[in-house]
Design an enzyme around this catalytic site. Structure first.
Site, PDB file in Angstrom:
ATOM      1  CG  HIS A  39      -1.919   1.103   1.190  1.00 33.12           C
ATOM      2  ND1 HIS A  39      -1.610   2.372   1.605  1.00 33.12           N
ATOM      3  CD2 HIS A  39      -3.197   1.140   0.740  1.00 33.12           C
ATOM      4  CE1 HIS A  39      -2.674   3.156   1.418  1.00 33.12           C
ATOM      5  NE2 HIS A  39      -3.640   2.432   0.899  1.00 33.12           N
ATOM      6  CD  GLU A  93      -5.096   2.134  -3.227  1.00 37.44           C
ATOM      7  OE1 GLU A  93      -6.298   2.147  -2.953  1.00 37.44           O
ATOM      8  OE2 GLU A  93      -4.206   2.170  -2.360  1.00 37.44           O
TER       9      GLU A  93
HETATM   10  P1  PGA Z   1      -8.912   6.707   0.231  1.00 36.12           P
HETATM   11  O1  PGA Z   1      -7.874   5.483   0.464  1.00 36.12           O
HETATM   12  O2  PGA Z   1     -10.142   6.109  -0.386  1.00 36.12           O
HETATM   13  O3  PGA Z   1      -9.163   7.248   1.599  1.00 36.12           O
HETATM   14  O4  PGA Z   1      -8.227   7.669  -0.670  1.00 36.12           O
HETATM   15  C1  PGA Z   1      -7.716   4.484  -0.497  1.00 36.12           C
HETATM   16  C2  PGA Z   1      -6.715   3.480   0.010  1.00 36.12           C
HETATM   17  O5  PGA Z   1      -5.841   3.834   0.792  1.00 36.12           O
HETATM   18  O6  PGA Z   1      -6.762   2.309  -0.357  1.00 36.12           O
END
Ligand code: PGA
Length: 252
Positions: free
Chosen positions: A98, A170
């Site tokens: 992550h 992401e």
């Molecule tokens: P967020 O986080 O939706 O708060 O931007 C996404 C994640 O960390 O997977």
């Protein structure tokens, strides 16, 4: 690629304490009847709340995942929790790499690979997170960064038969910022991810999720993209109201 299922994965990060996690799990359980059969849901609570949340969700179709694991099953690793320990309390998934692990805790691509290897050996499903920083996007090296992350995670890997392969795209600048990635741009990078992973691990069809400031207002646009099969949601998945608004938007 098929979209027989849509994935809603909820990363609760360090937002909810034990009591808040249990309360939200109970509310989710009550709302389960509103979920379409094609919707696959998993929650990733804090380690502290894992067993209690598992207890609440027993008998439902909501799966459980860890936000992070250590690759050694047991040993002198103060402060760590292993994949094996998570599996023993009912986790089927674990997030790996992550952006907050990579950028706040300086987790490397090599450590990410060790975690993936360990999860596969345990029969658990890694959800690999990849994405570029704002600086990298501005330098126009998004694809190179994501490719390096994917190659070090999957090159030469013996993928177990029948094991699903998840990647969450992401972009770091979109996580927890309220600045979601443009859905067409998320689709463009996701299709690159899909193509590369298909080459790196030819035995499996990759499942690509988008994560980064997903909200009830924008989730439908990600669902509509060809190579995006689900979303990894942080902040908006920590409240039952926004969670259910997201579910309704997906099911429209
Ligand atoms: P967020 O986080 O939706 O708060 O931007 C996404 C994640 O960390 O997977």
């Amino acid at each position: 690629m098929s979209k027989d299922a849509f994935y809603l994965f909820a990363n609760w990060k360090m937002y909810l304490d034990h009591a808040e996690s249990v309360a939200l799990a109970k509310e989710l359980k009550q709302q389960m009847t509103q979920l379409a059969a094609s919707m696959r849901v998993a929650v990733f609570p804090s380690m502290l709340a894992m067993t209690a949340v598992e207890h609440v969700l027993q008998g439902t179709s909501i799966a459980l995942g860890a936000q992070n694991i250590h690759w050694v099953d047991k040993g002198g690793y103060t402060g760590e929790v292993s994949g094996a320990m998570c599996k023993a309390v009912g986790c089927t998934y674990a997030l790996v790499g992550h952006s907050e692990r990579r950028h706040v805790f300086h987790e490397t691509n090599q450590e990410v690979r060790k975690k993936i290897d360990s999860l596969l050996a345990l029969g658990m499903t890694p959800v690999l997170c990849v994405g570029e920083t704002l600086h990298e996007r501005e330098k126009n090296v998004t694809e190179e960064v994501v490719e390096t992350q994917l190659r070090s995670a999957f090159e030469g890997i013996a993928w177990p038969a029948g094991q699903e392969l998840f990647i969450a795209y992401e972009p770091v600048w979109a996580v927890s910022t309220g600045e979601a990635c443009d859905p067409q741009e998320a689709q463009r990078v996701s299709s690159r991810i899909y193509d590369l992973v298909e080459k790196l691990v030819p035995s499996v069809t990759p499942i690509v999720l988008y994560g980064g400031s997903v909200r009830p207002e924008n989730v439908g646009q990600y669902c509509a993209q060809q190579h995006i099969s689900g979303v990894l949601v942080g902040g908006a998945a920590t409240k039952i109201t926004t969670w259910m608004d997201i579910v309704r938007a997906i099911q429209l």
